[in-house]
Design a protein around this motif. Structure first.
Motif, PDB file in Angstrom:
ATOM      1  N   HIS A  58       0.724  -1.194   0.176  1.00 21.05           N
ATOM      2  CA  HIS A  58      -0.013   0.028  -0.033  1.00 21.05           C
ATOM      3  C   HIS A  58       0.879   1.268  -0.008  1.00 21.05           C
ATOM      4  O   HIS A  58       1.318   1.789   1.072  1.00 21.05           O
ATOM      5  CB  HIS A  58      -0.698  -0.114   1.184  1.00 21.05           C
ATOM      6  CG  HIS A  58      -2.137   0.867   1.296  1.00 21.05           C
ATOM      7  ND1 HIS A  58      -3.125   0.712   1.807  1.00 21.05           N
ATOM      8  CD2 HIS A  58      -2.041   2.166   0.862  1.00 21.05           C
ATOM      9  CE1 HIS A  58      -3.885   1.591   1.640  1.00 21.05           C
ATOM     10  NE2 HIS A  58      -3.399   2.550   1.234  1.00 21.05           N
ATOM     11  N   LYS A 148      -8.960  -1.000  -6.226  1.00 24.41           N
ATOM     12  CA  LYS A 148      -9.374  -0.429  -4.856  1.00 24.41           C
ATOM     13  C   LYS A 148     -10.582   0.528  -5.094  1.00 24.41           C
ATOM     14  O   LYS A 148     -10.669   1.240  -6.192  1.00 24.41           O
ATOM     15  CB  LYS A 148      -8.427   0.486  -4.515  1.00 24.41           C
ATOM     16  CG  LYS A 148      -8.616   1.270  -2.890  1.00 24.41           C
ATOM     17  CD  LYS A 148      -7.489   1.934  -2.286  1.00 24.41           C
ATOM     18  CE  LYS A 148      -7.929   2.382  -0.945  1.00 24.41           C
ATOM     19  NZ  LYS A 148      -6.761   3.420  -0.254  1.00 24.41           N
ATOM     20  N   TYR A 150     -12.828   3.610  -2.859  1.00 26.68           N
ATOM     21  CA  TYR A 150     -13.149   4.345  -1.904  1.00 26.68           C
ATOM     22  C   TYR A 150     -14.450   4.772  -1.211  1.00 26.68           C
ATOM     23  O   TYR A 150     -15.346   4.934  -2.185  1.00 26.68           O
ATOM     24  CB  TYR A 150     -12.227   5.719  -1.864  1.00 26.68           C
ATOM     25  CG  TYR A 150     -11.022   5.660  -2.089  1.00 26.68           C
ATOM     26  CD1 TYR A 150     -10.023   6.160  -0.962  1.00 26.68           C
ATOM     27  CD2 TYR A 150     -10.192   5.551  -3.212  1.00 26.68           C
ATOM     28  CE1 TYR A 150      -8.693   6.281  -1.188  1.00 26.68           C
ATOM     29  CE2 TYR A 150      -8.957   5.398  -3.396  1.00 26.68           C
ATOM     30  CZ  TYR A 150      -8.249   5.916  -2.375  1.00 26.68           C
ATOM     31  OH  TYR A 150      -6.758   5.647  -2.466  1.00 26.68           O
ATOM     32  N   HIS A 180     -11.500   1.182   1.111  1.00 28.42           N
ATOM     33  CA  HIS A 180     -11.331   2.133   2.070  1.00 28.42           C
ATOM     34  C   HIS A 180     -12.493   2.123   2.920  1.00 28.42           C
ATOM     35  O   HIS A 180     -13.444   2.909   2.328  1.00 28.42           O
ATOM     36  CB  HIS A 180     -10.777   3.509   1.704  1.00 28.42           C
ATOM     37  CG  HIS A 180     -10.656   4.684   2.574  1.00 28.42           C
ATOM     38  ND1 HIS A 180      -9.342   5.092   2.539  1.00 28.42           N
ATOM     39  CD2 HIS A 180     -11.321   4.853   3.459  1.00 28.42           C
ATOM     40  CE1 HIS A 180      -9.531   6.133   3.757  1.00 28.42           C
ATOM     41  NE2 HIS A 180     -10.575   6.020   4.048  1.00 28.42           N
ATOM     42  N   VAL A 235      -8.613  -2.630   3.405  1.00 27.56           N
ATOM     43  CA  VAL A 235      -7.281  -1.943   3.232  1.00 27.56           C
ATOM     44  C   VAL A 235      -7.204  -1.188   4.632  1.00 27.56           C
ATOM     45  O   VAL A 235      -8.051  -0.900   5.203  1.00 27.56           O
ATOM     46  CB  VAL A 235      -7.383  -0.896   2.311  1.00 27.56           C
ATOM     47  CG1 VAL A 235      -7.102  -1.733   0.766  1.00 27.56           C
ATOM     48  CG2 VAL A 235      -8.067   0.180   2.346  1.00 27.56           C
ATOM     49  N   HIS A 236      -6.099  -0.961   5.137  1.00 21.91           N
ATOM     50  CA  HIS A 236      -5.662  -0.319   6.364  1.00 21.91           C
ATOM     51  C   HIS A 236      -6.786  -0.118   7.621  1.00 21.91           C
ATOM     52  O   HIS A 236      -7.139   0.597   8.195  1.00 21.91           O
ATOM     53  CB  HIS A 236      -5.412   1.333   6.138  1.00 21.91           C
ATOM     54  CG  HIS A 236      -6.168   2.139   5.223  1.00 21.91           C
ATOM     55  ND1 HIS A 236      -7.659   2.184   5.779  1.00 21.91           N
ATOM     56  CD2 HIS A 236      -5.921   3.012   4.112  1.00 21.91           C
ATOM     57  CE1 HIS A 236      -8.017   2.927   4.677  1.00 21.91           C
ATOM     58  NE2 HIS A 236      -6.956   3.380   4.071  1.00 21.91           N
TER      59      HIS A 236
HETATM   60 ZN    ZN Z   1      -7.509   4.357   1.772  1.00 24.54          ZN
END
Ligand code: ZN
Ligand code: DUC
Ligand code: ZN
Length: 456
Positions: A58, A148, A150, A180, A235-236
């Protein structure tokens, strides 16, 4: 060119053993005890671990936010990454509205020229329509097998129906969509509330997006993926509650992949009271110690699969864009150089995880999940000669002044790390020797295949 790494402890694929490693050009030729063959260069790894080159899942290099552009581009960001033992980064090529994915792919290939470590791309999509859908197979044919989406950020956010459709259409293709996860509407409302109370300083940033904002979004993604019959990738991940939601989905039988970042291990939200708090403004924000413990526990228990940095660096001058309004602070921090040393310090040295687990969370799991294994992610004959000779006793104090990223701050400034990459080979080329960068520009594009879907 042949390089012989002697007398080290090889750590790979869940095992550790005493062995030498011989590379020839860009491949590993042999992994065996006491290799006696001639080599052009010998590296003495006595007392060292020999690990598969780390994979940072990432990064955001050379990312234009519209208001400003990241401090690090590929040459500077990958230079820092490789010094920290990262031999491959997966950066987010970003399809801005009005662009095709192909435009973004071509642009990112140009941006990545001159990289010091290998690089692949996830494709971040900011709109979902018939044209973008028609491009998926074309991306896969060009080695981009992950995407990805968001849930937040006005320029990039897509809605739940679009995420559902994207998941459904990609489910059978063995590619993954990272999401996200934050609740946009609640976040916007809380920002309005905070501003109405006169709270414009960075301390309001974590208050605007508390744990529930992430956990609700994770839960929603889980149900969306369930309905789409698709794997989910968060993610994260930063919160205890988010992890619980993902585990709930797994208990229902869902296939869920989780990423976290070093900042959710090493730092907590007390940092938002510091004078330079703007440098900690990133999303998700830094959390409480209970979340750090949950994230570290999740890594140790194998619930969290891999660790990316979310490297997205801005100078203090750029951060000052939000001096009167925390929502105008460009989000992100520099981490690419420090991931290996932080994970070793907080996970292995602390006794929470083994060195074998560290190799999995920094390299092997990502190689499998993102279609690079066994080319990468393993110290095995025939694999790419991306290798780290890791000194478990190399202490240092982290500082932006010695980090190679192009940024005048580090979220990890002043932290002590207890072990780091001493020597690094990228495609069989020595890039780091005795902790110093000795070769730039040895990186290549990584054409990725389908995900191995290790949790299917
Ligand atoms: Zn992100
Ligand atoms: N979060 C950040 O802090 N920076 C880049 C993008 C993101 O999601
Ligand atoms: Zn990111």
């Amino acid at each position: 060119m042949r390089i012989l790494i002697q007398n080290g402890t090889v750590v790979t694929d869940g095992k550790q053993f005493a062995a030498d490693v011989l590379t020839e050009n860009d491949k590993i030729l042999k992994v065996a005890p006491a290799i006696a063959e001639a080599a052009d260069k010998v590296i003495d790894a006595t007392g060292m671990y020999v690990l598969p080159g780390f994979i940072d899942t990432h990064t955001h290099f050379d990312l234009d936010l519209g208001t400003t552009i990241t401090a690090d581009n590929f040459p500077t960001g990958t230079r820092a990454a490789v010094k920290g033992g990262t031999t491959t980064v997966l950066d987010f090529a970003t399809q801005d509205k009005g662009m095709t994915m192909q435009d973004a792919y071509d642009l990112w290939q140009k941006k990545a020229e001159g990289s010091s470590c290998n690089y692949g791309f996830h494709m971040a999509v900011s709109e979902w329509n018939a044209e973008r859908i028609a491009e998926i197979d074309n991306m896969i044919r060009q080695g981009v097998t992950s995407f990805k989406m968001y849930m937040v950020y006005d320029a990039m956010k897509v809605n739940d129906g679009e995420i559902y459709d994207a998941l459904k259409r990609t489910a059978a293709k063995d590619c993954l969509i990272g999401v996200h996860c934050e609740n946009y509407d609640i976040l916007q409302q809380r920002i309005r509330e905070l501003k109405a109370e006169g709270r414009f300083a960075p301390e309001a940033h974590p208050v605007s997006r508390p744990n529930e904002v992430e956990a609700e979004a994770v839960a929603r993604l889980m149900r969306t993926a369930e309905l789409a019959g698709a794997p989910a990738w968060v993610v994260h991940l930063s919160t205890k509650e988010g992890l619980e939601e993902a585990e709930r989905a797994r208990a229902r039988g869902q296939e869920v992949y989780l990423e976290t970042c070093p900042q959710y291990i090493a730092l907590n939200d007390s940092r938002y009271t510091e004078p330079d708090a703007a440098k900690f403004v990133m999303s998700p924000p830094l959390r409480k110690d209970a979340d750090r413990e949950a994230v570290m526990g999740g890594l140790a228990d194998g619930k969290i699969d891999f660790i990316g940095t979310d490297h997205c660096s801005f100078t203090m001058e750029q951060k000052a864009m939000g001096k009167d309004d925390f929502t105008k602070i460009p989000n992100g921090g520099a981490g690419a150089e420090n991931r290996g040393e932080l994970v070793y310090t907080y996970m292995v040295k602390s006794g929470k995880a083994t060195i074998e687990q560290m190799a999995d969370m920094l390299s092997t799991n990502a190689a499998k999940i993102f279609g690079m294994y066994p080319q990468k992610g393993t110290v095995s004959a025939g694999s790419d000669a991306d290798l780290v000779v890791f000194d478990p006793n190399a202490e240092r104090t982290i500082s932006w002044k010695t980090n190679l990223h192009n940024c005048d701050n580090s979220p990890y400034e002043g932290l002590t790390s207890a072990g780091r990459a001493r020597d690094v080979l990228v495609n069989g080329v020595p890039a780091v020797e005795n902790f110093e960068l000795v070769k730039e520009g040895a990186g290549r594009f990584v054409f990725r295949g389908p995900s191995m879907r290790t949790r299917k």
